[in-house]
Write a protein that holds these residues in place. Structure first.
Motif, PDB file in Angstrom:
ATOM      1  N   PHE A  90      -6.429 -18.527  24.618  1.00  0.00           N
ATOM      2  CA  PHE A  90      -7.161 -17.404  24.028  1.00  0.00           C
ATOM      3  C   PHE A  90      -6.939 -17.418  22.522  1.00  0.00           C
ATOM      4  N   GLU A  91      -7.612 -18.351  21.866  1.00  0.00           N
ATOM      5  CA  GLU A  91      -7.480 -18.492  20.429  1.00  0.00           C
ATOM      6  C   GLU A  91      -8.358 -17.451  19.736  1.00  0.00           C
ATOM      7  N   PRO A  92      -7.776 -16.564  18.937  1.00  0.00           N
ATOM      8  CA  PRO A  92      -8.599 -15.547  18.271  1.00  0.00           C
ATOM      9  C   PRO A  92      -9.514 -16.178  17.239  1.00  0.00           C
ATOM     10  N   PRO A  93     -10.796 -15.792  17.200  1.00  0.00           N
ATOM     11  CA  PRO A  93     -11.717 -16.325  16.190  1.00  0.00           C
ATOM     12  C   PRO A  93     -11.216 -16.028  14.780  1.00  0.00           C
ATOM     13  N   GLN A  94     -11.521 -16.928  13.859  1.00  0.00           N
ATOM     14  CA  GLN A  94     -11.049 -16.762  12.485  1.00  0.00           C
ATOM     15  C   GLN A  94     -11.610 -15.507  11.835  1.00  0.00           C
ATOM     16  N   ARG A  95     -12.820 -15.105  12.225  1.00  0.00           N
ATOM     17  CA  ARG A  95     -13.386 -13.877  11.672  1.00  0.00           C
ATOM     18  C   ARG A  95     -12.495 -12.685  11.991  1.00  0.00           C
ATOM     19  N   LEU A  96     -11.990 -12.639  13.212  1.00  0.00           N
ATOM     20  CA  LEU A  96     -11.103 -11.557  13.627  1.00  0.00           C
ATOM     21  C   LEU A  96      -9.779 -11.626  12.877  1.00  0.00           C
ATOM     22  N   VAL A  97      -9.228 -12.813  12.755  1.00  0.00           N
ATOM     23  CA  VAL A  97      -7.945 -12.972  12.060  1.00  0.00           C
ATOM     24  C   VAL A  97      -8.061 -12.515  10.611  1.00  0.00           C
ATOM     25  N   ARG A  98      -9.153 -12.914   9.945  1.00  0.00           N
ATOM     26  CA  ARG A  98      -9.345 -12.513   8.543  1.00  0.00           C
ATOM     27  C   ARG A  98      -9.505 -11.004   8.410  1.00  0.00           C
ATOM     28  N   ALA A  99     -10.305 -10.404   9.292  1.00  0.00           N
ATOM     29  CA  ALA A  99     -10.557  -8.968   9.203  1.00  0.00           C
ATOM     30  C   ALA A  99      -9.291  -8.160   9.459  1.00  0.00           C
ATOM     31  N   LEU A 100      -8.512  -8.576  10.429  1.00  0.00           N
ATOM     32  CA  LEU A 100      -7.269  -7.860  10.714  1.00  0.00           C
ATOM     33  C   LEU A 100      -6.271  -8.037   9.577  1.00  0.00           C
ATOM     34  N   GLY A 101      -6.319  -9.185   8.924  1.00  0.00           N
ATOM     35  CA  GLY A 101      -5.463  -9.388   7.759  1.00  0.00           C
ATOM     36  C   GLY A 101      -5.833  -8.464   6.609  1.00  0.00           C
ATOM     37  N   GLU A 102      -7.140  -8.158   6.477  1.00  0.00           N
ATOM     38  CA  GLU A 102      -7.576  -7.221   5.447  1.00  0.00           C
ATOM     39  C   GLU A 102      -7.126  -5.809   5.748  1.00  0.00           C
ATOM     40  N   SER A 103      -7.198  -5.413   7.028  1.00  0.00           N
ATOM     41  CA  SER A 103      -6.859  -4.033   7.384  1.00  0.00           C
ATOM     42  C   SER A 103      -5.357  -3.807   7.464  1.00  0.00           C
ATOM     43  N   ALA A 104      -4.593  -4.867   7.635  1.00  0.00           N
ATOM     44  CA  ALA A 104      -3.131  -4.750   7.684  1.00  0.00           C
ATOM     45  C   ALA A 104      -2.533  -5.909   6.902  1.00  0.00           C
ATOM     46  N   PRO A 105      -2.611  -5.852   5.574  1.00  0.00           N
ATOM     47  CA  PRO A 105      -2.166  -6.985   4.754  1.00  0.00           C
ATOM     48  C   PRO A 105      -0.700  -7.345   4.949  1.00  0.00           C
ATOM     49  N   ASP A 106       0.112  -6.384   5.362  1.00  0.00           N
ATOM     50  CA  ASP A 106       1.522  -6.673   5.607  1.00  0.00           C
ATOM     51  C   ASP A 106       1.735  -7.297   6.982  1.00  0.00           C
TER      52      ASP A 106
END
Length: 296
Positions: free
Chosen positions: A3-19
């Motif tokens: 269950f590899e998370p799509p890169q779009r999801l990884v990037r968006a979650l990184g924006e909403s929780a930068p830490d």
């Protein structure tokens, strides 16, 4: 399967929780457990998928197609569950499992690659508006949904720290919010993040809404996000500003929403999104949104 998370999801979650947090790291194990518990057969992970959740196309033990959706707590999946339960399939995707593990939703399968955005623009707006109208119902009496006032209050606090180059637009957006909240005309359960890509083709109904981030407030707030759909096309058009004004008028009239209130919420939401895009390092998106806001 992995269950590899799509890169779009990884990037968006990184924006909403930068830490960062460990939700993405735990996602493969969480997905495997959710699949095993429900005796699901996995077909594929939906790619590119959304910006706030992992969407997996599955089949239930009896062969019925379904969707397994996993989302972190900051995406408010339990609020989504409560809204879908209240709508009970009327205008929105059907919730197949009223109760479940936190952050895990089992949903009716729609056609994931066919949204109203695939239609010509005029037809897309018409179908999207029709889907939205069905969602605007009285909220449950004991609801715990966030209100428009509370959500935009959090957003306004962040907007006040924006750079001086956008100070004029931010000031106009904050003034519009204050005026709109002085006399809110109604309280309805709203989708919260409605746009053309959130309306998918279904089997039991031609078009159904998905992916709500529900909020309680006035209908004009919900409709405001739809006004700027395909913003890149509007900006590229020499008649973009005039088209936007006509769109506001047409949508307001078709859904019986006050035109000036719709314009005000469209301004606030466009500026808020533009300021957020600047903050997380998406300058091209910010430029489009802020230019659009300047037309209002």
């Amino acid at each position: 399967m992995a269950f590899e998370p799509p890169q779009r999801l990884v990037r968006a979650l990184g924006e909403s929780a930068p830490d960062g947090d460990d939700w993405v790291e735990r996602l493969p194990e969480t997905a495997e457990q959710a699949v095993a518990l429900r005796e699901l057969t996995v077909e594929r992970v939906q790619v590119p998928g959304g910006r706030s959740s992992l969407v997996v196309l599955v089949r239930r033990a009896d062969g019925t197609p379904a969707v397994l959706k996993l989302a972190p707590a900051r995406s408010r999946p339990e609020s989504e569950r409560a809204a879908l339960a209240h709508w009970d399939g009327r205008g929105a995707v059907q919730l197949l499992e009223p109760f479940g593990a936190e952050g895990v939703l089992l949903l009716e399968r729609l056609h994931p690659d066919v949204s109203v955005r695939t239609l010509p623009e005029a037809k897309a707006l018409l179908e999207a508006a029709g889907a939205l109208r069905r969602l605007w119902v009285e909220p449950p009496g004991d609801h715990v949904f966030e209100t428009v006032a509370a959500r935009t209050g959090r957003q306004a606090a962040v907007m006040r720290g924006a750079s001086a180059e956008v100070a004029g637009l931010v000031s106009a957006a904050l003034d519009a919010r204050e005026s709109l909240l002085a006399a809110p005309p109604e309280e309805r359960l709203l989708h919260g993040t409605f746009r053309q890509s959130k309306v998918l083709s279904g089997v039991r109904s031609p078009w159904l809404a998905v992916g709500p981030d529900p909020v309680v407030g006035e209908c004009a707030f919900d409709l405001a996000r739809l006004v700027r759909d395909r913003v890149e096309d509007l900006i590229a058009s020499p008649s973009g500003a005039a088209t936007t004004r006509r769109r506001i008028k047409r949508l307001a009239e078709s859904l019986e929403v006050d035109q000036e209130r719709l314009r005000g919420w469209t301004l606030f939401r466009a500026v808020e999104s533009g300021v957020r895009a600047l903050r997380v390092g998406r300058p091209k998106d910010a430029e489009l949104l802020l230019e659009f806001a300047g037309w209002l």
